[in-house]
Every structure is written in structure tokens, then in C-alpha cells.
Design a protein around this motif. Sequence first.
Motif, PDB file in Angstrom:
ATOM      1  N   ALA A  98     119.123 -46.507 -68.771  1.00 51.33           N
ATOM      2  CA  ALA A  98     120.158 -47.747 -68.677  1.00 51.33           C
ATOM      3  C   ALA A  98     119.596 -48.709 -66.933  1.00 51.33           C
ATOM      4  O   ALA A  98     119.560 -49.836 -67.293  1.00 51.33           O
ATOM      5  CB  ALA A  98     121.624 -46.873 -68.295  1.00 51.33           C
ATOM      6  N   THR A  99     118.733 -47.698 -66.705  1.00 51.63           N
ATOM      7  CA  THR A  99     118.349 -48.632 -65.573  1.00 51.63           C
ATOM      8  C   THR A  99     117.334 -49.796 -66.034  1.00 51.63           C
ATOM      9  O   THR A  99     116.003 -49.195 -66.070  1.00 51.63           O
ATOM     10  CB  THR A  99     118.494 -47.981 -64.744  1.00 51.63           C
ATOM     11  N   PRO A 100     117.265 -50.728 -65.224  1.00 47.48           N
ATOM     12  CA  PRO A 100     115.956 -51.626 -65.405  1.00 47.48           C
ATOM     13  C   PRO A 100     114.783 -51.247 -64.688  1.00 47.48           C
ATOM     14  O   PRO A 100     114.854 -50.666 -63.775  1.00 47.48           O
ATOM     15  CB  PRO A 100     116.658 -52.946 -64.891  1.00 47.48           C
ATOM     16  N   VAL A 101     113.183 -51.153 -65.260  1.00 45.91           N
ATOM     17  CA  VAL A 101     112.618 -51.037 -65.044  1.00 45.91           C
ATOM     18  C   VAL A 101     111.577 -51.402 -63.413  1.00 45.91           C
ATOM     19  O   VAL A 101     111.443 -50.864 -62.503  1.00 45.91           O
ATOM     20  CB  VAL A 101     110.723 -51.024 -65.919  1.00 45.91           C
ATOM     21  N   ALA A 102     111.684 -52.684 -63.504  1.00 50.26           N
ATOM     22  CA  ALA A 102     112.163 -53.135 -62.115  1.00 50.26           C
ATOM     23  C   ALA A 102     112.881 -52.510 -61.069  1.00 50.26           C
ATOM     24  O   ALA A 102     112.062 -52.708 -59.741  1.00 50.26           O
ATOM     25  CB  ALA A 102     112.261 -54.808 -62.184  1.00 50.26           C
ATOM     26  N   SER A 103     114.596 -51.969 -61.062  1.00 52.19           N
ATOM     27  CA  SER A 103     114.989 -51.092 -60.328  1.00 52.19           C
ATOM     28  C   SER A 103     113.632 -49.615 -59.797  1.00 52.19           C
ATOM     29  O   SER A 103     113.880 -49.878 -58.466  1.00 52.19           O
ATOM     30  CB  SER A 103     115.976 -50.710 -60.321  1.00 52.19           C
ATOM     31  N   PHE A 104     113.328 -49.530 -60.620  1.00 54.98           N
ATOM     32  CA  PHE A 104     112.424 -48.297 -60.929  1.00 54.98           C
ATOM     33  C   PHE A 104     110.960 -47.827 -59.899  1.00 54.98           C
ATOM     34  O   PHE A 104     110.758 -47.610 -58.843  1.00 54.98           O
ATOM     35  CB  PHE A 104     111.979 -47.604 -61.675  1.00 54.98           C
ATOM     36  N   THR A 105     110.836 -49.000 -60.340  1.00 53.21           N
ATOM     37  CA  THR A 105     109.458 -49.886 -59.642  1.00 53.21           C
ATOM     38  C   THR A 105     109.311 -50.380 -57.992  1.00 53.21           C
ATOM     39  O   THR A 105     108.773 -49.429 -57.462  1.00 53.21           O
ATOM     40  CB  THR A 105     108.765 -51.521 -60.419  1.00 53.21           C
ATOM     41  N   ILE A 106     110.685 -51.200 -57.262  1.00 56.12           N
ATOM     42  CA  ILE A 106     110.949 -51.105 -56.781  1.00 56.12           C
ATOM     43  C   ILE A 106     110.697 -49.480 -55.221  1.00 56.12           C
ATOM     44  O   ILE A 106     110.270 -49.738 -54.582  1.00 56.12           O
ATOM     45  CB  ILE A 106     112.113 -52.396 -56.210  1.00 56.12           C
ATOM     46  N   LEU A 107     111.639 -48.738 -56.499  1.00 56.46           N
ATOM     47  CA  LEU A 107     112.094 -47.671 -55.354  1.00 56.46           C
ATOM     48  C   LEU A 107     110.184 -46.489 -55.319  1.00 56.46           C
ATOM     49  O   LEU A 107     109.711 -46.336 -54.325  1.00 56.46           O
ATOM     50  CB  LEU A 107     113.166 -46.655 -56.073  1.00 56.46           C
ATOM     51  N   VAL A 108     109.284 -46.587 -56.237  1.00 57.51           N
ATOM     52  CA  VAL A 108     109.055 -45.797 -56.621  1.00 57.51           C
ATOM     53  C   VAL A 108     107.499 -46.766 -55.461  1.00 57.51           C
ATOM     54  O   VAL A 108     106.751 -45.928 -55.063  1.00 57.51           O
ATOM     55  CB  VAL A 108     108.404 -45.883 -58.124  1.00 57.51           C
ATOM     56  N   LEU A 109     107.634 -47.583 -55.639  1.00 56.59           N
ATOM     57  CA  LEU A 109     106.479 -48.286 -54.702  1.00 56.59           C
ATOM     58  C   LEU A 109     106.748 -48.095 -52.968  1.00 56.59           C
ATOM     59  O   LEU A 109     106.238 -48.797 -51.914  1.00 56.59           O
ATOM     60  CB  LEU A 109     106.781 -49.478 -54.645  1.00 56.59           C
ATOM     61  N   ILE A 110     108.535 -47.677 -52.840  1.00 55.28           N
ATOM     62  CA  ILE A 110     108.519 -47.315 -51.470  1.00 55.28           C
ATOM     63  C   ILE A 110     108.304 -45.725 -51.200  1.00 55.28           C
ATOM     64  O   ILE A 110     107.858 -45.322 -50.264  1.00 55.28           O
ATOM     65  CB  ILE A 110     110.051 -47.219 -51.308  1.00 55.28           C
ATOM     66  N   TRP A 111     108.273 -44.686 -52.282  1.00 52.66           N
ATOM     67  CA  TRP A 111     108.498 -43.677 -52.041  1.00 52.66           C
ATOM     68  C   TRP A 111     107.036 -43.129 -52.544  1.00 52.66           C
ATOM     69  O   TRP A 111     106.577 -42.338 -51.774  1.00 52.66           O
ATOM     70  CB  TRP A 111     109.162 -43.166 -52.963  1.00 52.66           C
ATOM     71  N   VAL A 112     105.990 -43.410 -53.132  1.00 53.27           N
ATOM     72  CA  VAL A 112     104.537 -42.867 -53.363  1.00 53.27           C
ATOM     73  C   VAL A 112     103.417 -44.188 -53.557  1.00 53.27           C
ATOM     74  O   VAL A 112     103.838 -45.726 -53.423  1.00 53.27           O
ATOM     75  CB  VAL A 112     103.764 -42.780 -54.416  1.00 53.27           C
ATOM     76  N   ASP A 113     101.865 -43.205 -53.280  1.00 52.76           N
ATOM     77  CA  ASP A 113     101.013 -44.339 -52.940  1.00 52.76           C
ATOM     78  C   ASP A 113     101.209 -45.396 -54.352  1.00 52.76           C
ATOM     79  O   ASP A 113     101.394 -44.548 -55.072  1.00 52.76           O
ATOM     80  CB  ASP A 113      99.421 -43.699 -53.196  1.00 52.76           C
ATOM     81  N   MET A 124     108.893 -42.576 -66.906  1.00 57.08           N
ATOM     82  CA  MET A 124     109.837 -42.108 -66.506  1.00 57.08           C
ATOM     83  C   MET A 124     110.398 -43.796 -66.853  1.00 57.08           C
ATOM     84  O   MET A 124     111.274 -42.667 -67.750  1.00 57.08           O
ATOM     85  CB  MET A 124     110.347 -43.062 -65.103  1.00 57.08           C
ATOM     86  N   MET A 125     109.343 -43.780 -68.275  1.00 52.96           N
ATOM     87  CA  MET A 125     110.637 -44.735 -68.787  1.00 52.96           C
ATOM     88  C   MET A 125     110.136 -44.235 -70.303  1.00 52.96           C
ATOM     89  O   MET A 125     110.524 -44.279 -70.885  1.00 52.96           O
ATOM     90  CB  MET A 125     109.331 -46.032 -68.837  1.00 52.96           C
ATOM     91  N   GLY A 126     108.878 -43.337 -70.155  1.00 50.71           N
ATOM     92  CA  GLY A 126     108.411 -42.489 -71.982  1.00 50.71           C
ATOM     93  C   GLY A 126     109.208 -41.154 -71.449  1.00 50.71           C
ATOM     94  O   GLY A 126     110.004 -40.506 -72.854  1.00 50.71           O
ATOM     95  N   LEU A 127     110.106 -40.584 -70.302  1.00 53.68           N
ATOM     96  CA  LEU A 127     110.338 -39.213 -70.482  1.00 53.68           C
ATOM     97  C   LEU A 127     111.849 -39.519 -72.177  1.00 53.68           C
ATOM     98  O   LEU A 127     111.477 -38.250 -72.554  1.00 53.68           O
ATOM     99  CB  LEU A 127     110.827 -39.060 -69.147  1.00 53.68           C
TER     100      LEU A 127
END
Length: 173
Positions: A98-113, A124-127
Motif C-alpha cells: 500500500a505504500t508508494p514506492v517513492a516513500s520507500f525510495t526516500i527512506l532507503v536513500l537515507i539508510w543505505v549506500d 521490497m516491491m516484489g516481496l
Amino acid sequence: MNRRVNGFPALGFWTAVWYLAALTLDNPLLLPTPVQVLRCLGGMMVTCAFWQTAAVSMLRILLGVACAVALGTVLAVLTSRSRLLHALIAPAMTAMQATPVASFTILVLIWVDRDYVPVLICGMMGLPLVWNGVSSGIRETEIQLLEMAKVYQLPKRHVLRRIWIPSVMPFFR
């Protein structure tokens, strides 16, 4: 064949909208025309760096998809065996879908290289999709076939190869 024919008018329409918007804006830095984009793409496609970058990107995407398939399948098998585990995992899968991909992308950009962002986002989107498909396939497997396999004492590898996998594959696809 009919789908392709129907797609051409839509492609033409949106290309025309893009072109008109680019002409109206008159700022190639913000919105270049389709011709400018194709010209630039053509110039990049003759360089080795372009193809190396494209290949690395594809490998990262495929790695993310492979991780989603592996983890989604394992989680589906585990959650089909345990109602408690299903109750714990199902809300997370629903939230991920239900969460938009853009939201995950922003968080992942902060968390990982940044090199791992495509892997993680694809995973995360395929799982949830893989988990949901494989779980549905497991639930829809015919009980009579499994009972027959038990009565005839078929080895587990045969039950897996001849009953479980063919039952799950339509849902997996």
C-alpha cells in the motif's frame, strides 16, 4: 497483436502532450522535447560507459528481484505452516504493497549506500507480490492430491515436484 495496435495512439497522444508541454515551458533543462531526449540518448548509446552503467543497473535490479523471489517463497511456505507467523507477516506485506514506492525510495536513500538502493527497492516491491502469489498457490493446492501422495507414500521430493510446484506456478507467474 491488437494490444500493440491499440497502444500506438496512446503513445502518440502522450508524446504530443510531452512535446507541447516542453515547447510551452521552453526550458530544456526542466523539460526537454522528445527529439532532444532521443538525440541525447543516441549520443550516450555509443559510449562504453553508458552500456556499463546500464549493465550494472540491470544486475542490481535482477538481484533485487531474485531476493524478492527467494525471500517471498520462503516466507510463503513458512506462513502457510504457521497461523501465528502469518498473522505477524501479513500486515507488513499489506503495508509494503500500500505504500508508494517513492516513500520507500526516500527512506532507503537515507539508510543505505546508493549502490544498493535498486536492489533494496526491487526486493521490497516484489516481496509482497511473490509472497501473496505463492501463499495463494499453496492454499489452492488440492488436498486430495496431497492425501493420495501420503497414501502411496510418495517421497517428499516427488510431492514437491509433481504437486506443490505445479499448483503454485500459476499463482507465482
